[in-house]
Design an enzyme around this catalytic site. Sequence first.
Site, PDB file in Angstrom:
ATOM      1  CD  GLN A 116      -2.198   1.185   3.052  1.00  0.00           C
ATOM      2  OE1 GLN A 116      -1.729   0.786   3.872  1.00  0.00           O
ATOM      3  NE2 GLN A 116      -3.306   1.893   3.162  1.00  0.00           N
ATOM      4  CB  SER A 119       2.104   6.826   4.964  1.00  0.00           C
ATOM      5  OG  SER A 119       1.138   6.196   5.477  1.00  0.00           O
ATOM      6  CB  SER A 151       3.687  -3.119   5.505  1.00  0.00           C
ATOM      7  OG  SER A 151       3.352  -2.143   6.531  1.00  0.00           O
ATOM      8  CD  GLU A 234      -4.761   0.285   6.569  1.00  0.00           C
ATOM      9  OE1 GLU A 234      -4.996   1.389   6.031  1.00  0.00           O
ATOM     10  OE2 GLU A 234      -3.497   0.296   6.834  1.00  0.00           O
ATOM     11  CD  GLU A 367      -3.144   9.735  19.465  1.00  0.00           C
ATOM     12  OE1 GLU A 367      -2.667   9.183  18.290  1.00  0.00           O
ATOM     13  OE2 GLU A 367      -2.514   9.461  20.502  1.00  0.00           O
TER      14      GLU A 367
END
Length: 397
Positions: A116, A119, A151, A234, A367
């Site tokens: 993926q 990020s 990953s 996910e 968060e």
Amino acid sequence: MTDSSLDAAALRRRTRQFLAAHPPAATDRLDFLRARFDAGLAWVHYPEGLGGLGAPRSLQVVVDAELQAAGAPDNDPRRIGIGLGMAAPTILRYGTEEQKRRYLRPLWTGEEVWCQLFSEPGAGSDLAALGTRAVRDGEDWVVNGQKVWTSSAHVARWAILIARTDPDVPKHRGITYFICDMTDPGVEVRPLRQITGEAEFNEVFLTDVRIPDTRRLGEVGDGWRVAQTTLMNERVSIGGMALPREGGMIGKVAQTWRERPELRTHDLHQRLLKLWVEAEVARLTGERLRQQLVAGQPGPEGSGMKLAFARLNQEISGLEVELRGAEGLLYDDWTMRRPELVDFTGRDTGYRYLRAKGNSIEGGTSEVLLNIVAERVLGLPAEPRTDKDVAWKDLAR
Ligand SMILES: Cc1cc2nc3c(=O)[nH]c(=O)nc-3n(C[C@H](O)[C@H](O)[C@H](O)COP(=O)(O)OP(=O)(O)OC[C@H]3O[C@@H](n4cnc5c(N)ncnc54)[C@H](O)[C@@H]3O)c2cc1C
């Protein structure tokens, strides 16, 4: 469409017929998996021809139980979790017929591993701020940028990738979703070592990577919406996997407790009992979430599950370290391995304790998930967002 004529008895019959035609002991593993996909017994809720039968998702357990009892090989789901849990549902929902036929079979059999590419160094929680650029050039897109924390990139054949195709519109609107070939010469994968000593993830540099327009998923500029399907899945796939009682980290500490009476204290006993109950509640809530999934795509409720999973894993592995005392602090192996699969419960106490730290970051930080639950599940007022209507190119970075 779901085929309601396929009930548990019919699926059991079909699975037995399949097993008779492909006896696991006498069939090559890959041939078996390919045949299982072609027979529609891979993921029964997928359409016919794409590994399924259009049957209710809840009936997969019937097929799995028959196959397991017959000693059939599985597709090693932990090794191909990103493909199964995230790429596949997105391809199924947004892919063209051609894309579905090309990608889903080798994804499910594990012949092709997926990663993926979401990020970036400057875009994690605020993923929509991403800066990797894709510029149209004839029938291709030319992609340049850097991704991080990827990953399995070191073993992946394909990646799901989001990139900016229009910097002149607000950040959520100028993103497009692609399938990227990880063997392209413009893709460079470098290991990133984690707190466990392993390099499960990587940084990935994309330099003039040419992606044919036929590998775009969804409309140009609609990548944020497509990515929501990936992200919702996910969270469910990280926090909501089916487990038997004591199947997760709680099983490991309970085992130590039973086998090592000399380590027990009253205080640890109370904490263990409390965590055992919470882990069991989370496991059963996961069952309910899976039943809800039978009715459709996962919603924001998956975020609550993933939150609980992260908190419990960290508290349980912390308790295990305390229980073992000095022995729990030993960490056996600092070799930089590049594992092919993510193993939340494997190896020793020290590994579990260190690996669980990432659980509250991967797949969305706790968060940020709290914000999602507050806004989209509980309906609380949204965080102020001042950059919603500003063109991406004008945002402060
Ligand atoms: C083990 C592991 C595997 C991963 N695998 C992948 C992968 O395969 N592919 C991929 O694309 N990414 C992957 N990631 C990346 C992961 O998705 C990001 O790390 C995560 O989204 C957080 O982004 P960030 O690291 O940039 O932190 P930041 O977004 O910079 O956050 C820093 C801190 O600020 C807090 N914060 C940020 N925004 C808010 C807010 N609005 N309200 C309150 N607090 C806030 C965060 O909670 C965090 O504590 C992986 C991460 C880990 C740990």
